[in-house]
Write a protein that holds these residues in place. Sequence first.
Motif, PDB file in Angstrom:
ATOM      1  N   MET A  50      -6.600   0.372  -4.211  1.00 22.39           N
ATOM      2  CA  MET A  50      -5.322   0.903  -4.687  1.00 22.39           C
ATOM      3  C   MET A  50      -5.469   1.453  -6.104  1.00 22.39           C
ATOM      4  N   VAL A  92       2.364   1.799  -3.436  1.00 17.69           N
ATOM      5  CA  VAL A  92       1.390   2.346  -4.400  1.00 17.69           C
ATOM      6  C   VAL A  92       1.121   3.820  -4.074  1.00 17.69           C
ATOM      7  N   VAL A 101       0.841  -1.205   0.000  1.00 17.14           N
ATOM      8  CA  VAL A 101       0.000   0.000   0.000  1.00 17.14           C
ATOM      9  C   VAL A 101       0.879   1.260   0.000  1.00 17.14           C
ATOM     10  N   LEU A 141      -8.684   2.766   2.004  1.00 17.31           N
ATOM     11  CA  LEU A 141      -7.900   1.548   1.753  1.00 17.31           C
ATOM     12  C   LEU A 141      -8.229   0.489   2.807  1.00 17.31           C
TER      13      LEU A 141
END
Lengths: 463, 83
Positions: free
Chosen positions: A153, A92, A89, A177
């Motif tokens: 994402m 990204v 995460v 998220l």
Amino acid sequence: MSLAAGFSGTARRLRQLHEDPAVVARWQAWTGPLLSRLTPPRRRALLALGALYVVVRRPLKEMAPAVDVRAPAGPLAGALVVLLCLVVVAAVYLAARRFASLPATVRRRPQLWLHGGFWAIVVLGWLVPDSGSVVALALSGLVLALAFLLWRMGYLLLSGQRGRMAGTRFSDHLLYLYPAYGGSGVPYGKGLDHLARHEATSEETLARSQLAGLKLLALAAIYHGLLALMAGLVYAESRGPWSVYGLRVPRVEALLPLGARAPWATAWSALYAGLVWDVLKLAARGHEVIGVLRLFGFNVFRNTYKPLLAPSLVEFWNRYYYYFKEMLVDFFFFPTYVRCFRGRPALRMLAATLAAAEFGNLYYHIVFNDTFLLTLDLAGLRPWLEARAFYCLLLGLGVYVSMRREQQRRGAAAAATPASMPTRIRRIAGVWTFLALIGIWADASSATFGQRVEFFVSLFGLR
Amino acid sequence: MRQRHRERVLDFLRTIQKPDRPLDTVAETDSLVESGLIDSRALLEIVAFLEEQYRIDFAAVGLEPEQLTSVSGILDLIEREAR
């Protein structure tokens, strides 16, 4: 004033309660100090705190099927999965922040790279021997946990691509998220861009948002009650004392393996009841999620809005599962629409619709097929895939035809006069019937493709 | 120039708007979808209009539906991307 008119007026006022200035003012008066303290940064901070819990909880929950397959689980594998998810995460997030400095090939197709990375991890999982080791289990857990994070994402990368990352922090993106407000693999409320656009910025708009949220939570409770009633009165499942009066309509998945041997009237009843059940269930769940989001000041659209009254298939699709539809539109429909067959409008629309409703829909469900992701069980995947692909194809074609008809209606002079009640009822019944019928191939059942076809033709007296 | 684009855009919107909502009642910054003037599917027709009339290449500039939901958003896009 007649009783009916009075009742209709009360119902309208109840529906619009959150827009009534007097009610909003009263809510502000009741919750005044709380509202003034719940500024947007504080509300985001609360959700970010909740996200910290989800950071740990969600990957562990998602990896449960992996534990079943690759037991025994241990705290080390769980901790590894949580940590690896956070690393992915964060990577990204950094890519989205520095989107302009990414290689041109990644900037052109960021979503393809994201999904390519996901499938690289899946393949790695297939290659690592199923030894029951911590590494094997952690890798499987990571695959399942990333499937949940994948589309979220995607929205994060989309923010970077659209240049919307400036002024946002990592904690802002953690909100969706790792949503403390709940949700499934589908990102309810989409990403931060969408949430921020609907975020309350004053006490009055926060009050409106909260009242709208409470309304949704109340509706969710009513829908849960209706589901319990339906389980008893329609399916005669032991959920209440009224079950003894139940109609004993079987579930569709129980009928499908019977193929042509399923009783005709029972089969039709099961199909329509199944459609109503699915809509109620999705609406109840979606209202809970969006209701909580609204309490936190994100006054986003509800996930389900009266789909059973939709007069066209495309309208149903728009109202039934809004955030799933939006996800397919954002990641499949628009990218295809702007790139393919630009000189041929009908073909362009067909390609984009099939890309979303057929390919995207099917792909989404493959990403959540735990057994396939963990074991590459192609033989086990095949019957499910055949039925699902056929369902998605029918849905895609149906949505395309419906969109074309709506376009033609929009251009026609006849559109100036609203459809008569019989016409409207006929259209709604058509939508119900089409969806109930194609649902034969969407239902999670052990039935083969052939049994589903036999079941379908038997509905029309053909055996 | 913006005024000329505006007239052209409004003329086009009149051809796709819902019949029961006059265009004059919607402010330039209002969302055309949320105000009920057009439905979300009509965005595709706006895309096709902008590609054809202003040669905007959405594959290159990216399609952001929110940009196309108000008259001012459409005009900003035209000023930025029209060729």
